[in-house]
Design an enzyme around this catalytic site. Structure first.
Site, PDB file in Angstrom:
ATOM      1  CE  LYS A  79      -3.870   2.119   2.519  1.00 16.94           C
ATOM      2  NZ  LYS A  79      -4.782   1.998   3.675  1.00 16.94           N
ATOM      3  CB  SER A 154      -7.972   3.860   2.693  1.00 19.25           C
ATOM      4  OG  SER A 154      -7.143   3.259   3.686  1.00 19.25           O
ATOM      5  CB  SER A 178      -8.456   1.025   5.680  1.00 18.77           C
ATOM      6  OG  SER A 178      -9.200   2.199   5.844  1.00 18.77           O
TER       7      SER A 178
END
Length: 495
Positions: A79, A154, A178
């Site tokens: 990420k 996210s 997330s």
């Protein structure tokens, strides 16, 4: 099956048996990325040359007969909120579009020590603020099961890359759901560890008391393997806990007999999608058949979790994001791109204002404003201090519940994946997407999302298993038991 479809543990077996090589595995994934990621937009930055170089190093070790670890030569996506030395790290934001860290996050150091192959950095909501990966400065990420829907957020890019076989596994971060919410919406496994279990050093902060790095994988065994590698105390992180790390793979036993499972009545409320309720209740029946005892429990302060979270998290974000001023690093406004393109910067304060105005997206600005307001003189006690007290009540609810049960089962999200653009103009509706995951972060507990069914539209639905602090082994065992007795994790999107 193609190499890119296989789990990390299966790829490890093939590498040890010399039935394939890391270069072949890595190349197969990059070929798929080149073919399909224009459709998904799961990556912001790819590091193909570095990845192939690492793959060749691993292949040489295997060729010499050297023993390799479980992640050696395995392609993993990261990420884009986790610092990677020499590789651009944007946090999905324009303000960090040119930021290249000079150090690795602790989790990246651990992966490199294991000779994992880092594929690149995945798309995300800007600074991890969002539930849909629509708030990225680098374009919307799409759900591989239906590209007209969101992948969750996210960590949507990490989840979408794993679900569409554009990575063998991935790292995400979880502040209010997330990791678990995108894992649920993309039909894969995602685990949020206990706060303090995994080092946050090098994780660019959104809300420091809530953020945790965790694994996103194709099955539970891969989650256990990756968690083994990234867990442990780190002197570089003051919130890292000095707690022994067990071998999580040793907990992977197909056994739910006499297990006490709590089901909170507050999580089955008006507004939950009928398909989500059906599949979660069916999952509870599966555990009953496997010998578990189901207990109704109460978490009475659940209804206040979203309100408390959206005071605490923005308050911490307001403090953490103050460092983006156009001076130290990242984007700097030279001329106003919004007010007057010909207007030169007139002062240092003007430069600060314009940099943040142009560099931050709408959701980030919204949360900074909320947080600054909650921390301002006259409102601190009325909002922030009260939210902290509610947080303690929520934690106490879980403590009391765990006196009666071993784990807690809930839905992950009240709905399956929704359409792109459906909620972007309604922040309150978007925030409610995390109503079932936020309490876990406020209490600092571990929780996992595993596939448990599909909606009538063919979209994945996830089951959340919540455990006691540092009891990741227990929730992994229960998740593994469910996985061994169902086949939802074997389903793939048709790309």
């Amino acid at each position: 099956m193609e190499l890119y479809e296989l789990t990390a543990h299966k790829l490890h077996e093939l590498l040890v048996e010399k039935k394939t090589c890391s270069v072949e595995i890595t190349s197969s994934i990059y070929q798929r990325i080149e073919k399909l990621d224009k459709k998904i937009n799961s990556y912001i930055t790819l590091t193909k040359e570095l990845a192939l170089e690492k793959a060749r190093t691993v292949d040489k070790k295997i060729g010499k007969g050297e023993k390799i670890g479980p992640l050696a030569g395995i392609p993993i996506a990261i990420k884009d909120i986790i610092s990677t030395k020499g590789t651009r790290t944007t946090c999905g934001s324009k303000i960090l579009s040119n930021y290249v860290p000079i150090y690795d996050a602790t989790v990246i150091e651990k992966l490199k020590k294991e000779n994992a192959v880092i594929l690149g950095k995945t798309n995300m909501d800007e600074f991890a603020m969002g539930s849909s990966t629509e708030n990225s400065a680098y374009g919307v990420c799409k759900n591989p099961w239906d590209t007209s829907t969101i992948p969750g957020g996210s960590s949507g890019g990490s989840a979408a890359s794993v679900a569409s076989d554009l990575a063998s596994m991935a790292l995400g971060s979880d502040t209010g759901g997330s990791i678990r919410q995108p894992a649920s919406m993309c039909g894969i496994v995602g685990l949020k560890p206990t706060y303090g279990r995994v080092s946050r050093y090098g994780l660019i902060a959104f809300a420091s008391s809530l953020d945790q790095i965790g694994p996103i994988t194709k099955d539970v065994k891969d989650t256990a393997i990756l968690l083994n590698i990234i867990s442990g105390h780190d002197s570089m992180d003051s919130t890292s806990v000095l707690e022994d790390v067990p071998d999580y793979t040793a907990h992977l036993k197909n056994d739910a007999k006499n297990l006490k499972i709590g089901v909170p009545k507050e999580y089955f409320v008006k507004g939950i999608h009928k398909d989500v309720e059906r599949e979660v209740l069916n999952s509870i029946e599966t555990f009953k058949k496997l010998g578990a005892r189901i207990l109704e429990i109460s978490l009475p302060h659940t209804e206040y979790a979203v309100a408390a979270y959206y005071i605490i998290a923005p308050a911490e974000a307001s403090s953490n994001l103050a460092r983006y001023d156009g001076v130290h690093y990242g984007y700097r406004s030279i001329k106003s791109e919004i007010r007057n393109p010909k207007s030169e910067i007139s002062s240092i304060v003007d430069m600060y204002e314009r940099t943040r105005d142009e560099g931050f997206g709408n959701e980030v600005k919204r949360r900074i404003m909320l947080g600054t307001y909650a921390l301002s003189s006259g409102y601190y006690e009325a909002y922030y201090l009260k939210a902290l007290k509610v947080r303690t009540l929520i934690k106490n609810d879980f403590d009391e519940a765990f006196n009666k049960c071993d784990v807690i089962l809930t839905p992950v999200s009240p709905t399956p994946a929704f359409k792109i653009g459906e909620r972007i103009s309604d922040p309150l509706q978007m925030y409610l997407s995390d109503i079932f995951t936020i309490p876990v972060n406020l209490a600092g507990l571990p929780a996992i999302s595993i596939p448990c069914g599909f909606s009538s539209d063919g979209l994945p639905i996830g089951l959340q298993i919540i455990g006691k602090p540092f009891d990741e082994g227990q929730i992994l065992r229960i998740a593994y038991t469910f996985e061994q007795n169902t086949d939802y994790h074997l389903k793939k999107p048709n790309l």
